[in-house]
Design a protein around this motif. Sequence first.
Motif, short mmCIF file in Angstrom:
data_model
loop_
_atom_site.label_atom_id
_atom_site.label_comp_id
_atom_site.label_asym_id
_atom_site.label_seq_id
_atom_site.Cartn_x
_atom_site.Cartn_y
_atom_site.Cartn_z
N UNK A 94 -12.76 55.86 -27.00
CA UNK A 94 -13.41 54.71 -26.39
C UNK A 94 -14.92 54.87 -26.42
N UNK A 95 -15.58 53.77 -26.65
CA UNK A 95 -17.04 53.75 -26.65
C UNK A 95 -17.53 52.87 -25.52
N UNK A 96 -18.52 53.35 -24.80
CA UNK A 96 -19.12 52.53 -23.77
C UNK A 96 -20.02 51.47 -24.40
N UNK A 97 -20.03 50.31 -23.76
CA UNK A 97 -20.84 49.21 -24.27
C UNK A 97 -22.32 49.53 -24.07
N UNK A 98 -23.10 49.30 -25.10
CA UNK A 98 -24.54 49.53 -25.06
C UNK A 98 -25.25 48.20 -25.24
N UNK A 99 -26.09 47.87 -24.27
CA UNK A 99 -26.81 46.61 -24.32
C UNK A 99 -27.96 46.68 -25.34
N UNK A 100 -28.41 45.51 -25.76
CA UNK A 100 -29.53 45.40 -26.69
C UNK A 100 -30.77 45.04 -25.88
N UNK A 101 -31.82 45.85 -25.91
CA UNK A 101 -32.98 45.63 -25.03
C UNK A 101 -34.02 44.66 -25.57
N UNK A 102 -33.75 43.99 -26.68
CA UNK A 102 -34.77 43.16 -27.31
C UNK A 102 -35.13 41.87 -26.56
N UNK A 116 -26.64 36.68 -23.43
CA UNK A 116 -25.22 36.31 -23.33
C UNK A 116 -24.34 37.41 -23.91
N UNK A 117 -24.77 37.98 -25.04
CA UNK A 117 -24.01 39.08 -25.63
C UNK A 117 -23.97 40.28 -24.69
N UNK A 118 -25.09 40.60 -24.07
CA UNK A 118 -25.12 41.73 -23.14
C UNK A 118 -24.29 41.46 -21.89
N UNK A 119 -24.27 40.22 -21.45
CA UNK A 119 -23.53 39.87 -20.24
C UNK A 119 -22.02 39.88 -20.48
N UNK A 120 -21.59 39.45 -21.64
CA UNK A 120 -20.16 39.41 -21.93
C UNK A 120 -19.56 40.80 -22.09
N UNK A 121 -20.34 41.75 -22.61
CA UNK A 121 -19.88 43.13 -22.81
C UNK A 121 -18.53 43.16 -23.54
#
Length: 263
Positions: A43-51, A195-200
């Motif tokens: 399993x990989x933890x979700x990593x947000x995009x800081x841009x 939105x992509x970061x929020x949906x995870x």
Amino acid sequence: MDSKGPSLYTQAGTSVDMTRSLDEDSLVDGPLISADALHSAIRREFQTIPTPCHASLLSLLHVVYVVLSMCVAVMCVLKFGQEEVCASILANVHGDSVIVFGKVCLWVLVLLFTGCVQYHHSRARSRGYLQFYRQMQGLKHLPITVHSTGNVLLLVVLATGLSPAVHTYMLLSILGLELLVTVPCLIYYTVQVMRFNRERAAPDVSQEEHSHNYSITSLPTETGFREGSSLEEVVEKQADLIEYLKQHNTLLSKRLLNLTAQH
């Protein structure tokens, strides 16, 4: 002679079976990996995009630059009664030169932003978010394309022998068009990434497996191209998926070897 042949083959086969059984026993007797450790390795933890922060800061700097450029053009180039203020602030530098220098600095910032976005999106692609990478492919390059086109138009305006007033109005028109195109693009990009970061969401492969299992248990599936999809799009998606699976399998192999060595 004939009687010894089968016995030799029988002995060789017996030795091969014994060697194989010993190898299998060594694998069975080896250290077992717990289910929790194996699951955490896969399993990989979700990593947000800081841009989004970078895009918001770039939008703010762009607006500030255009406002300051308009002030410099009105007060220092068109000279609407503010010659003393311009002389005290800019000294011997011409107002048009200040605007051009600022334009170059802004273009460098946009170029750095594009490289930063490309880096983080490539990492998201390597983690399996292939659809998100394709959706943002054209949007992330739009700001640098707009500003590069504006630089070309600016060079054309500088090369022509226009009057100072027309030259200034053309310069402000180019800056205004860049602002009207780039800032909404950056805002839309910020909304999409947030939105992509929020949906995870899980990687595309996991989502396809889930939808495939659901379709098997509930609805009959169809084989072939979906309606509205082209051959080039399907081939591109398959190539991205194969590349991701190769990288993912290599990473899993390394993690499992490390876990085996630790246990």
